[in-house]
Write a protein that holds these residues in place. Structure first.
Motif, short mmCIF file in Angstrom:
data_model
loop_
_atom_site.label_atom_id
_atom_site.label_comp_id
_atom_site.label_asym_id
_atom_site.label_seq_id
_atom_site.Cartn_x
_atom_site.Cartn_y
_atom_site.Cartn_z
N ASP A 87 3.84 2.36 8.56
CA ASP A 87 2.51 2.48 8.10
C ASP A 87 1.80 3.83 8.38
O ASP A 87 1.64 4.15 9.78
CB ASP A 87 1.73 1.46 8.83
CG ASP A 87 0.36 1.35 8.29
OD1 ASP A 87 -0.53 2.31 7.99
OD2 ASP A 87 -0.24 0.19 8.50
N PHE A 114 0.86 -1.06 -0.02
CA PHE A 114 0.16 0.05 0.03
C PHE A 114 0.79 1.15 0.14
O PHE A 114 1.73 1.42 0.55
CB PHE A 114 -0.94 -0.05 1.38
CG PHE A 114 -1.87 -1.06 1.27
CD1 PHE A 114 -2.85 -1.32 -0.04
CD2 PHE A 114 -1.98 -1.90 2.38
CE1 PHE A 114 -3.55 -2.44 0.08
CE2 PHE A 114 -2.97 -2.88 2.50
CZ PHE A 114 -3.77 -3.18 1.13
N ALA A 115 0.55 2.20 -0.67
CA ALA A 115 1.29 3.36 -0.68
C ALA A 115 1.32 4.16 0.38
O ALA A 115 2.36 4.99 0.59
CB ALA A 115 0.37 4.43 -2.00
N ASP A 116 0.62 3.93 1.36
CA ASP A 116 0.90 4.65 2.85
C ASP A 116 1.83 3.67 3.71
O ASP A 116 1.85 4.10 4.95
CB ASP A 116 -0.53 4.74 3.43
CG ASP A 116 -1.42 3.57 3.73
OD1 ASP A 116 -1.20 2.42 2.86
OD2 ASP A 116 -2.17 3.71 4.41
N CYS A 117 2.41 2.63 3.28
CA CYS A 117 3.16 1.72 3.92
C CYS A 117 4.50 1.89 3.34
O CYS A 117 4.61 1.30 2.27
CB CYS A 117 2.85 0.29 4.09
SG CYS A 117 1.00 0.05 4.65
N TYR A 130 0.02 -4.78 5.34
CA TYR A 130 0.71 -3.79 4.53
C TYR A 130 0.54 -3.68 3.07
O TYR A 130 0.91 -2.74 2.40
CB TYR A 130 2.33 -3.82 4.68
CG TYR A 130 2.83 -3.57 6.20
CD1 TYR A 130 2.23 -2.53 6.86
CD2 TYR A 130 3.82 -4.21 6.75
CE1 TYR A 130 2.80 -2.21 8.20
CE2 TYR A 130 4.45 -4.17 8.13
CZ TYR A 130 3.71 -3.03 8.73
OH TYR A 130 4.06 -2.65 9.97
N GLY A 131 -0.40 -4.72 2.62
CA GLY A 131 -0.29 -5.11 1.26
C GLY A 131 -1.42 -6.13 0.82
O GLY A 131 -2.08 -6.50 1.92
N VAL A 188 0.45 11.64 6.23
CA VAL A 188 1.16 11.72 4.98
C VAL A 188 2.10 13.05 4.82
O VAL A 188 3.37 12.98 4.46
CB VAL A 188 0.41 11.52 3.69
CG1 VAL A 188 1.25 11.73 2.42
CG2 VAL A 188 -0.21 10.11 3.76
N PHE A 213 -3.00 1.62 -8.54
CA PHE A 213 -2.42 1.97 -7.51
C PHE A 213 -1.24 2.60 -7.47
O PHE A 213 0.19 2.10 -7.04
CB PHE A 213 -2.31 0.77 -6.52
CG PHE A 213 -3.76 0.14 -6.26
CD1 PHE A 213 -4.83 0.35 -5.29
CD2 PHE A 213 -4.05 -0.98 -7.23
CE1 PHE A 213 -5.80 -0.33 -5.24
CE2 PHE A 213 -5.13 -1.77 -7.01
CZ PHE A 213 -5.94 -1.35 -6.08
N PRO A 214 -1.24 3.97 -7.78
CA PRO A 214 0.16 4.72 -7.87
C PRO A 214 0.67 4.88 -6.43
O PRO A 214 0.15 4.98 -5.57
CB PRO A 214 -0.17 6.12 -8.86
CG PRO A 214 -1.62 6.15 -8.35
CD PRO A 214 -2.17 4.71 -8.36
N LEU A 273 2.53 7.31 -3.50
CA LEU A 273 2.31 8.71 -3.15
C LEU A 273 3.72 9.64 -3.56
O LEU A 273 4.80 9.13 -3.52
CB LEU A 273 2.40 8.81 -1.51
CG LEU A 273 1.16 8.23 -0.71
CD1 LEU A 273 1.71 8.05 0.96
CD2 LEU A 273 0.09 9.27 -1.04
N GLU A 274 3.19 10.57 -4.19
CA GLU A 274 4.32 11.45 -4.66
C GLU A 274 5.22 11.96 -3.55
O GLU A 274 4.72 12.46 -2.55
CB GLU A 274 3.75 12.66 -5.47
CG GLU A 274 4.65 13.37 -6.45
CD GLU A 274 4.10 14.69 -7.00
OE1 GLU A 274 4.91 15.42 -7.49
OE2 GLU A 274 2.71 14.63 -7.11
#
Lengths: 371, 327
Positions: free
Chosen positions: A30, A14-17, A82-83, A249, A92-93, A95-96
């Motif tokens: 996370d 996941f992008a937030d992990c 985590y995923g 974030v 699912f890009p 996070l920039e």
């Protein structure tokens, strides 16, 4: 043992992990559940491989004896949530990795000991810089509660949205005086009283006497009294796992891109000297002689803002660098601007914490720190 | 000059204005419909359309850029009207107040229309700020966007039949949900699941209510549309019973993940056509994606809180809106 060897899907982290590679160990942070887990760095390369290959392909490319370890690693990632397995990674890009904010100055620290600053002038200047947060630290009981109240009033109707107030206990003020101070000023976001006779907590309710639990939670604020005295700025700068900042974030992106402690910060120390941080030795002149705007405009003042941990020796190979605040006021080698924080006892090469004071007499003496 | 219509507590507006200032904009005016600081001054039909904020005149002819963020009708001359007795007859008085209110409403409508048309750059739309959910679902289907089976039902008998035919349903408000509170309690209406087991608690006849076939949800998508770009976010909430039907029922222990998402191009194209048909150049759209990767459109909120997409996805939408207004 179950295996994922026949899985034709990709494993999406996941992008937030967000994983961070360290010398011996790595971490995964996370950002939604605000947790941090450590794992051996030998597994770190899988985070890149996950983006290219299906789980089945990964197994096929691995030596047979590595299968069990890889399965265990997938178990770990799934258990921690985590995923997940997905067919289409494209959806699912990541996070920039970017952080920006519109204000020139985000926060300010103003220290008070024996000198009464011109708070009207200071708040006006902070307002013109767009400053949002102010921390006001009083090492001595220079002001009465009434005078403090007047100081806070000077910050009203400006860019300043909240003030964190740290004051010294004084026997002449009652519990109700502290509660009233809090209740009278929505600007005060937190109130700490140091050097108190006992550790205790008072509740300020802003006059709300209703029963709605959600509203109560929203409105109720705690005033913390601590027996420990706060005698000066040299207490700051300790690097410890309990100070790691695992937030949202934006704070994560801020912390990997800048020195999040010093970026867009300005300080006025107890003598009225303008600094990046009150703990620093170097100053940029007195608030009596120079306007804050000129200081902020100076390249030399903003230089420390951009020193992220990727630039600092040792820190650049530390798995905690994405969540560590760093400290540029007290560093291991005072002559080497990019040396690691003095008050950090962690060694990323062997993954151990030791007493930071050991073997650092030279730097401790240089800064005049009381241990 | 940039003109912004909003309400005083809207944090998103404040953030966009902070970006405008950072990008060098000095000439802007924020009009909050819930604050009594705006008065009507005069309109000459040629070059002067003046309202005032805190006594300072603003000529709306000078508006170069307009953002209808949100907010309703400004009550002009409110304090003066309070002092005047329009009629001794209470019924007549009530009707006259109604007439003045209509006049005020029409003048308000015109001001927003005028600024929107006058400004070379215009974002958002007051006259489309409150869409009819049922109508939007019809339109969406016309553009080939899938929607869940939708019914309006007012008898238990019919509801029972629909449950047999479709399995579980969900229900939500046709208009805006409930959000009310008093000193001791707050009430908020969520999207709720309806099963056959709920029928015992439902009376034989009830107010006509919106029901939709419950989609076997894999995840939810929230999309912010700005001019010609989509900024999408996926909400992973399936693991939680509590948030399965409505992600707003927040679970502190296992919070949902809000992650950046790339909406398939085909869905984007159809959605862009829907926004265009609604004469909206910004707004938020909701989808659910089922286990077969089908995208079901739920609704469009023209004045949605896009900060809830912006922050978790690190999109800086507040800055994007500011940049749009400057161009």
């Amino acid at each position: 043992m179950s295996s994922y060897i026949d899985c034709d899907s990709y494993f999406l982290v996941f992008a937030d992990c967000i994983p961070t590679r360290g010398a011996k160990n790595s971490t995964i942070c996370d950002l939604t559940r605000t947790t941090l887990e450590v794992f051996p760095s030998s597994f770190y390369p899988f985070f890149e491989i996950f983006k290219q290959s299906t789980v089945k392909e990964i197994y096929n490319d691995l030596e047979l004896e590595s299968h069990i370890e890889f399965t265990k690693f997938l178990d770990f990632l799934l258990e921690k949530e985590y995923g997940m397995f997905v067919d289409d990674l494209e959806l699912f890009p990541e996070l920039e990795k970017r952080w920006e904010s519109p204000e020139l100055i985000n926060n300010a620290i103003v220290d008070v000991r024996l000198r009464k600053h011109d708070f009207g002038g200071i708040f006006d200047q902070l307002n013109s810089l767009g400053c949002i947060y102010v921390q006001l630290r009083c090492f001595e009981s220079l002001y009465t509660i009434k005078e403090l109240s007047d100081v806070i009033k000077l910050a009203e109707n400006k860019s300043i949205q909240s003030i964190e107030l740290i004051i010294k206990y004084h026997a002449s003020f009652t519990d109700q005086d502290y509660v009233d101070l809090y209740n009278d000023h929505v600007l005060i976001s937190s109130l700490f009283v140091h050097s108190a006779p006992e550790n205790k907590v008072l509740i300020a309710d802003f006059g709300y006497k209703g029963e709605d639990q959600i509203l109560k939670q929203e409105i109720h604020r705690e005033i913390h009294f601590y027996t420990t005295p706060i005698t000066g700025a040299s207490h700051c700068g300790i690097i410890d796992a309990k100070y790691f900042s695992i937030g949202d974030v934006q704070s994560f992106m801020h912390n990997i891109s800048y020195n999040s402690c010093l970026n867009k910060k300005i300080s006025i120390d107890e003598e009225g000297l303008i600094k990046n941080c009150p703990s620093m030795i170097h100053d940029f002149g007195s608030i009596d002689d120079i306007v804050l705007r000129d200081v902020v405009d100076a390249e030399s003042f903003r230089r420390v803002w951009g020193i992220n941990k990727d630039l600092i020796n040792v820190c650049q190979s530390c798995e905690f660098r994405a969540v560590c605040t760093d400290c540029r006021a007290y560093i291991e080698s005072p002559d080497d601007f990019l040396s690691k924080p003095l008050k950090c006892g962690y060694n990323p090469n062997d993954g151990t914490w030791t007493d930071w004071t050991v073997g650092r007499q030279h730097a401790i003496a240089h800064y005049g720190i009381d241990i | 000059m940039i003109v912004i219509n909003s309400i005083s507590k809207d944090h998103t507006t404040t953030e966009v204005i902070r970006w405008l200032i950072a990008l060098g904009v000095k000439d802007f005016v924020r009009i909050d419909s819930d604050v009594e600081d705006i008065e009507f001054v005069g309109y000459n039909g040629i070059d002067s359309f003046i309202i005032s904020k805190n006594g300072i005149p603003i000529n709306l002819f000078e508006s170069k850029s307009y953002w209808y963020r949100r907010g309703g009708v400004i009550s002009f001359s409110k304090s003066k009207l309070k002092e005047i007795k329009l009629s001794q007859d209470i019924n007549l008085e009530k009707k006259l107040i109604g007439n003045i209110s209509s006049e005020n409403q029409a003048l308000n409508d015109y001001i927003k229309q005028f600024v929107a048309h006058r400004s070379p750059v215009s974002l958002g739309s007051y006259h489309n700020s409150s869409l009819n959910k049922l109508h939007v679902l019809d339109l969406a289907r016309q553009f080939g966007i899938k929607t869940p089976g939708t019914f309006v039902i007012n008898t238990k008998k019919e509801l029972s039949r629909k449950l047999v035919e479709n399995g579980p349903l969900i229900t939500k408000a046709i208009s805006e949900g409930v959000s009310i509170y008093n000193v001791n309690h707050s009430y908020y209406s969520y999207t709720e699941e309806i099963n056959e087991s709920d029928l015992v608690n439902i009376s034989d006849v009830f107010f006509p209510s919106l029901f939709q076939k419950k989609v076997d949800k894999k995840f939810e998508i929230r999309v912010f549309f700005l001019s010609d770009r989509f900024y999408s976010m996926v909400i992973l909430s399936q693991r939680n019973k509590q948030t399965e039907v409505d992600f707003r029922k927040y679970d502190e222990r296992k919070p949902n993940r809000f992650l950046p998402f790339r909406l398939p191009a085909e869905v984007e194209l159809k959605l862009a056509a829907l926004f265009k048909a609604l004469d909206l150049n910004t707004g938020s759209a909701d989808f659910v994606v089922d286990k077969n990767n089908e995208y079901f459109f739920l609704e469009i909120n023209p004045v949605g809180q896009f900060s809830m997409v912006s922050y978790p996805c690190n999109y800086y939408l507040e800055k994007e809106v500011a940049k749009f207004l400057i161009n």
